[in-house]
Write a protein that holds these residues in place. Structure first.
Motif, PDB file in Angstrom:
ATOM      1  N   PHE A 158       0.842  -1.197   0.000  1.00 31.03           N
ATOM      2  CA  PHE A 158       0.000   0.000   0.000  1.00 31.03           C
ATOM      3  C   PHE A 158       0.877   1.247   0.000  1.00 31.03           C
ATOM      4  O   PHE A 158       1.410   1.655   1.023  1.00 31.03           O
ATOM      5  CB  PHE A 158      -0.955  -0.056   1.215  1.00 31.03           C
ATOM      6  CG  PHE A 158      -1.729  -1.337   1.226  1.00 31.03           C
ATOM      7  CD1 PHE A 158      -2.772  -1.528   0.332  1.00 31.03           C
ATOM      8  CD2 PHE A 158      -1.355  -2.394   2.043  1.00 31.03           C
ATOM      9  CE1 PHE A 158      -3.449  -2.752   0.257  1.00 31.03           C
ATOM     10  CE2 PHE A 158      -2.016  -3.619   1.986  1.00 31.03           C
ATOM     11  CZ  PHE A 158      -3.072  -3.782   1.099  1.00 31.03           C
ATOM     12  N   VAL A 161      -2.368   5.740  -1.116  1.00 33.77           N
ATOM     13  CA  VAL A 161      -3.748   5.239  -1.193  1.00 33.77           C
ATOM     14  C   VAL A 161      -4.778   6.338  -0.935  1.00 33.77           C
ATOM     15  O   VAL A 161      -5.944   6.040  -0.686  1.00 33.77           O
ATOM     16  CB  VAL A 161      -3.971   4.035  -0.231  1.00 33.77           C
ATOM     17  CG1 VAL A 161      -3.114   2.845  -0.662  1.00 33.77           C
ATOM     18  CG2 VAL A 161      -3.705   4.394   1.227  1.00 33.77           C
ATOM     19  N   TYR A 166      -7.768  10.988  -7.108  1.00 30.60           N
ATOM     20  CA  TYR A 166      -7.516   9.547  -7.102  1.00 30.60           C
ATOM     21  C   TYR A 166      -8.238   8.778  -8.203  1.00 30.60           C
ATOM     22  O   TYR A 166      -9.312   9.147  -8.667  1.00 30.60           O
ATOM     23  CB  TYR A 166      -7.937   8.952  -5.750  1.00 30.60           C
ATOM     24  CG  TYR A 166      -9.442   8.942  -5.519  1.00 30.60           C
ATOM     25  CD1 TYR A 166     -10.105  10.042  -4.981  1.00 30.60           C
ATOM     26  CD2 TYR A 166     -10.202   7.822  -5.855  1.00 30.60           C
ATOM     27  CE1 TYR A 166     -11.470  10.039  -4.785  1.00 30.60           C
ATOM     28  CE2 TYR A 166     -11.578   7.803  -5.654  1.00 30.60           C
ATOM     29  CZ  TYR A 166     -12.212   8.911  -5.132  1.00 30.60           C
ATOM     30  OH  TYR A 166     -13.566   8.897  -4.941  1.00 30.60           O
ATOM     31  N   LEU A 168      -9.046   4.460  -8.098  1.00 27.01           N
ATOM     32  CA  LEU A 168      -8.888   3.288  -7.235  1.00 27.01           C
ATOM     33  C   LEU A 168      -8.256   2.186  -8.078  1.00 27.01           C
ATOM     34  O   LEU A 168      -8.911   1.545  -8.885  1.00 27.01           O
ATOM     35  CB  LEU A 168     -10.234   2.866  -6.647  1.00 27.01           C
ATOM     36  CG  LEU A 168     -10.855   3.933  -5.730  1.00 27.01           C
ATOM     37  CD1 LEU A 168     -12.308   3.585  -5.403  1.00 27.01           C
ATOM     38  CD2 LEU A 168     -10.049   4.097  -4.438  1.00 27.01           C
ATOM     39  N   PHE A 195      -9.744  -7.847  -4.187  1.00 28.70           N
ATOM     40  CA  PHE A 195      -9.926  -6.388  -4.111  1.00 28.70           C
ATOM     41  C   PHE A 195     -11.022  -5.937  -5.085  1.00 28.70           C
ATOM     42  O   PHE A 195     -11.822  -5.055  -4.764  1.00 28.70           O
ATOM     43  CB  PHE A 195      -8.608  -5.666  -4.394  1.00 28.70           C
ATOM     44  CG  PHE A 195      -7.607  -5.725  -3.262  1.00 28.70           C
ATOM     45  CD1 PHE A 195      -7.957  -5.277  -1.984  1.00 28.70           C
ATOM     46  CD2 PHE A 195      -6.320  -6.217  -3.455  1.00 28.70           C
ATOM     47  CE1 PHE A 195      -7.039  -5.324  -0.934  1.00 28.70           C
ATOM     48  CE2 PHE A 195      -5.394  -6.266  -2.416  1.00 28.70           C
ATOM     49  CZ  PHE A 195      -5.764  -5.814  -1.151  1.00 28.70           C
ATOM     50  N   HIS A 206     -13.289   0.497 -10.206  1.00 30.75           N
ATOM     51  CA  HIS A 206     -11.869   0.254  -9.934  1.00 30.75           C
ATOM     52  C   HIS A 206     -11.183   0.025 -11.260  1.00 30.75           C
ATOM     53  O   HIS A 206     -11.837  -0.309 -12.256  1.00 30.75           O
ATOM     54  CB  HIS A 206     -11.682  -0.952  -9.012  1.00 30.75           C
ATOM     55  CG  HIS A 206     -12.419  -2.174  -9.479  1.00 30.75           C
ATOM     56  ND1 HIS A 206     -11.953  -2.988 -10.477  1.00 30.75           N
ATOM     57  CD2 HIS A 206     -13.624  -2.677  -9.110  1.00 30.75           C
ATOM     58  CE1 HIS A 206     -12.823  -3.956 -10.689  1.00 30.75           C
ATOM     59  NE2 HIS A 206     -13.870  -3.792  -9.877  1.00 30.75           N
ATOM     60  N   LEU A 230      -2.942  -1.921  -3.465  1.00 24.33           N
ATOM     61  CA  LEU A 230      -3.756  -0.804  -3.936  1.00 24.33           C
ATOM     62  C   LEU A 230      -2.893   0.431  -4.140  1.00 24.33           C
ATOM     63  O   LEU A 230      -1.840   0.578  -3.512  1.00 24.33           O
ATOM     64  CB  LEU A 230      -4.843  -0.500  -2.902  1.00 24.33           C
ATOM     65  CG  LEU A 230      -5.770  -1.672  -2.557  1.00 24.33           C
ATOM     66  CD1 LEU A 230      -6.632  -1.338  -1.355  1.00 24.33           C
ATOM     67  CD2 LEU A 230      -6.615  -2.078  -3.753  1.00 24.33           C
ATOM     68  N   THR A 232      -3.471   4.815  -5.646  1.00 23.11           N
ATOM     69  CA  THR A 232      -4.429   5.799  -6.169  1.00 23.11           C
ATOM     70  C   THR A 232      -3.786   6.780  -7.148  1.00 23.11           C
ATOM     71  O   THR A 232      -4.416   7.750  -7.541  1.00 23.11           O
ATOM     72  CB  THR A 232      -5.110   6.587  -5.022  1.00 23.11           C
ATOM     73  OG1 THR A 232      -4.095   7.144  -4.168  1.00 23.11           O
ATOM     74  CG2 THR A 232      -6.036   5.703  -4.215  1.00 23.11           C
ATOM     75  N   ASN A 276     -10.060   2.559   0.727  1.00 22.92           N
ATOM     76  CA  ASN A 276      -8.890   1.683   0.673  1.00 22.92           C
ATOM     77  C   ASN A 276      -8.586   1.048   2.023  1.00 22.92           C
ATOM     78  O   ASN A 276      -8.179  -0.114   2.079  1.00 22.92           O
ATOM     79  CB  ASN A 276      -7.682   2.447   0.133  1.00 22.92           C
ATOM     80  CG  ASN A 276      -7.743   2.593  -1.389  1.00 22.92           C
ATOM     81  OD1 ASN A 276      -8.321   1.738  -2.063  1.00 22.92           O
ATOM     82  ND2 ASN A 276      -7.161   3.644  -1.911  1.00 22.92           N
ATOM     83  N   THR A 277      -8.801   1.781   3.102  1.00 24.14           N
ATOM     84  CA  THR A 277      -8.559   1.182   4.424  1.00 24.14           C
ATOM     85  C   THR A 277      -9.547   0.036   4.650  1.00 24.14           C
ATOM     86  O   THR A 277      -9.180  -1.016   5.200  1.00 24.14           O
ATOM     87  CB  THR A 277      -8.654   2.241   5.536  1.00 24.14           C
ATOM     88  OG1 THR A 277      -7.759   3.310   5.227  1.00 24.14           O
ATOM     89  CG2 THR A 277      -8.261   1.658   6.890  1.00 24.14           C
TER      90      THR A 277
END
Ligand code: PHE
Ligand code: ZN
Ligand code: ZN
Ligand code: ZN
Length: 296
Positions: A158, A161, A166, A168, A195, A206, A230, A232, A276-277
């Motif tokens: 990561f 992010v 952004y 995704l 994901f 995404h 991930l 961004t 994302n978290t």
């Protein structure tokens, strides 16, 4: 540094870029591949008698730095699910999106899961010196014993992010978008699919992003550990299709403060960070409890 061995020159290089260092009249011009943001003038050049005249505005110095690794109390130590984010920033700025965002996201997940007795062991890693060429993660992987390496079942990365403009992005484990980029090791596509499913369930768009080798998954895929993660976006430009999926502004950088002094706490998109978290927490729980981890 005229051909001196072991001199480390820092510059703002890009992987794959070649810096040309011109010699003065009558001396050869040499090209040195730039790896990450640092490279070394090796013994070979010195031995070959090459004279280099290097101009750099960053004075090199030696420092000792450390990775931070935290293992869950529970879980099968023979089945390690590793998550990582680099904790360092470039000298130019505070590095809040790059990479306070990823570092904070995995810290939040680590704290939340601290008392959850997972089946597999969760290993949270905060890498050092990523910006100098993945030094922390390289060192970590290079010094794993064969047994420790075999116990590491997958790696999730990561890095950036919460970019302000952004997209995704999910690391493309199988080059399904056929850009010709290297696919990840076997199992990486399965991580990508998890994901994708998370965002699909949220009815959230995404896109894929290639394993370019520009972040700390590089050393892991280099030894065949299934990987994913991930992103961004950094200095790249948002497309019209991405604007349709995520809003923001096509034609502008994902992070216009990338590697700059303005990468402050104001340089964070809260929605991207929250989504994302959640994705990171989901992956940690799914793989923390899986009896059938991705990979051969
Ligand atoms: N690793 C890059 C940095 O820290 C950012 C990046 C991440 C670029 C992932 C591409 C893909 O500056
Ligand atoms: Zn960076
Ligand atoms: Zn980064
Ligand atoms: Zn894919």
């Amino acid at each position: 540094a005229a051909g001196a061995a072991g001199v480390v020159i820092f510059n703002e290089g890009q992987p794959g870029r070649t810096d040309t260092l011109a010699g003065t009249a009558g001396e050869p011009t040499v090209s040195i591949p730039v790896v990450g943001t640092s490279f070394a003038i090796g013994q070979e050049l010195a031995a070959a008698g090459t004279v280099l005249h290097l101009k750099t505005d960053t004075i090199s110095e030696m420092r000792t730095t450390e990775n931070v690794i935290a293992d869950s109390r529970w879980g099968d130590p023979n089945k390690v699910v590793q998550l990582g984010a680099h904790l360092d920033s470039v000298l130019a700025g505070p590095g809040i999106n790059d990479n306070g965002s990823g570092s904070a996201a995995i810290l939040e997940v680590a704290e939340t899961l601290a008392k959850v007795p997972t089946r597999n062991k969760l290993r949270f890693s905060w890498w050092s010196a990523e910006e100098l060429g993945l030094l922390g993660s390289e060192h970590y992987v290079a010094t794993l014993s064969a047994e420790e390496q075999a116990r590491t079942k997958l790696y999730l990365n990561f890095d950036m992010v919460a970019s302000p403009n952004y997209s995704l992005m999910i690391y493309d484990g199988d080059d399904s978008d056929a850009t010709g980029a290297p696919a990840g090791p076997e199992g990486s596509a399965e991580i990508e699919k998890l994901f994708e499913k998370y965002f699909d369930v949220l009815r959230q768009g995404h896109v894929g992003t290639d394993f370019t080798g520009r972040s700390d998954y590089g050393p892991f895929i280099g030894v065949g550990i299934p990987s994913g993660g991930l992103f961004t976006g950094a200095e790249g430009i948002k497309t019209a299709a991405e604007q349709a999926l995520f809003g923001g502004t096509a034609g502008q950088a994902y992070d216009s403060c990338y590697h700059q002094a303005c990468d402050t706490i104001a340089n964070v998109n809260d929605k991207a960070l929250a989504l994302n978290t959640g994705a990171i927490a989901t992956a940690a729980v799914v793989y923390g409890f899986s009896r059938d981890l991705p990979g051969p």
